[in-house]
Design a protein around this motif. Structure first.
Motif, PDB file in Angstrom:
ATOM      1  N   SER A  23       0.828  -1.198   0.000  1.00  0.00           N
ATOM      2  CA  SER A  23       0.000   0.000   0.000  1.00  0.00           C
ATOM      3  C   SER A  23       0.866   1.253   0.000  1.00  0.00           C
ATOM      4  O   SER A  23       2.018   1.232   0.416  1.00  0.00           O
ATOM      5  CB  SER A  23      -0.911   0.002   1.228  1.00  0.00           C
ATOM      6  N   ASP A  24       0.288   2.336  -0.477  1.00  0.00           N
ATOM      7  CA  ASP A  24       0.969   3.625  -0.462  1.00  0.00           C
ATOM      8  C   ASP A  24       0.643   4.304   0.853  1.00  0.00           C
ATOM      9  O   ASP A  24      -0.522   4.398   1.245  1.00  0.00           O
ATOM     10  CB  ASP A  24       0.515   4.479  -1.647  1.00  0.00           C
ATOM     11  N   SER A  25       1.668   4.772   1.543  1.00  0.00           N
ATOM     12  CA  SER A  25       1.504   5.397   2.858  1.00  0.00           C
ATOM     13  C   SER A  25       2.131   6.779   2.855  1.00  0.00           C
ATOM     14  O   SER A  25       3.107   7.028   2.152  1.00  0.00           O
ATOM     15  CB  SER A  25       2.176   4.553   3.945  1.00  0.00           C
ATOM     16  N   LYS A  26       1.583   7.661   3.659  1.00  0.00           N
ATOM     17  CA  LYS A  26       2.150   8.990   3.893  1.00  0.00           C
ATOM     18  C   LYS A  26       2.019   9.308   5.372  1.00  0.00           C
ATOM     19  O   LYS A  26       1.019   8.971   6.012  1.00  0.00           O
ATOM     20  CB  LYS A  26       1.412  10.082   3.099  1.00  0.00           C
TER      21      LYS A  26
ATOM     22  N   LEU B 298       8.269   9.120   2.928  1.00  0.00           N
ATOM     23  CA  LEU B 298       7.014   8.914   3.663  1.00  0.00           C
ATOM     24  C   LEU B 298       6.440  10.215   4.205  1.00  0.00           C
ATOM     25  O   LEU B 298       5.244  10.363   4.360  1.00  0.00           O
ATOM     26  CB  LEU B 298       7.222   7.949   4.840  1.00  0.00           C
TER      27      LEU B 298
ATOM     28  N   VAL C 226      -3.687   6.952  -1.562  1.00  0.00           N
ATOM     29  CA  VAL C 226      -2.936   6.709  -0.337  1.00  0.00           C
ATOM     30  C   VAL C 226      -3.812   5.852   0.559  1.00  0.00           C
ATOM     31  O   VAL C 226      -4.931   6.229   0.892  1.00  0.00           O
ATOM     32  CB  VAL C 226      -2.567   8.049   0.362  1.00  0.00           C
ATOM     33  N   ASP C 227      -3.293   4.685   0.930  1.00  0.00           N
ATOM     34  CA  ASP C 227      -4.070   3.751   1.736  1.00  0.00           C
ATOM     35  C   ASP C 227      -3.931   4.002   3.241  1.00  0.00           C
ATOM     36  O   ASP C 227      -4.862   3.766   4.001  1.00  0.00           O
ATOM     37  CB  ASP C 227      -3.643   2.314   1.443  1.00  0.00           C
ATOM     38  N   ILE C 228      -2.754   4.449   3.656  1.00  0.00           N
ATOM     39  CA  ILE C 228      -2.494   4.652   5.077  1.00  0.00           C
ATOM     40  C   ILE C 228      -1.969   6.076   5.269  1.00  0.00           C
ATOM     41  O   ILE C 228      -1.026   6.497   4.603  1.00  0.00           O
ATOM     42  CB  ILE C 228      -1.461   3.650   5.610  1.00  0.00           C
TER      43      ILE C 228
END
Length: 84
Positions: free
Chosen positions: A2-5, A21, A69-71
């Motif tokens: 997953s894509d996280s920021k 991140l 963005v998943d998280i």
């Protein structure tokens, strides 16, 4: 994967570590003339309520405006995770 920021909220210019991140966001941008990070007053936002909601205006901005963005993580004003 997953894509996280991790959004890092700030209301003044500070040095941040370089990490893909981290996404620095200026909280209360609608209440300031100076913009130095991604402002929280674009798109769907509550930036003008920053005096009451503090860093949550950044969190709201990320929730409503970050796509793909998943998280989403949140660091309080100028306090960020150290990955060392």
């Amino acid at each position: 994967m997953s894509d996280s920021k991790i959004i890092v909220c700030s209301h003044k210019l500070v040095d941040l570590p370089s990490n893909s991140l981290f996404l620095p966001i200026q909280g209360g941008a609608s209440l300031s003339e100076d913009h130095f990070f991604q402002p929280d007053n674009t798109g769907n936002n509550i930036s003008d309520r920053n005096k009451s909601f503090c860093e949550l205006t950044c969190h709201y901005w990320a929730w409503k405006n970050l796509k793909n963005v998943d998280i989403i993580g949140l660091n309080h004003y100028r306090r960020y995770f150290n990955f060392r």
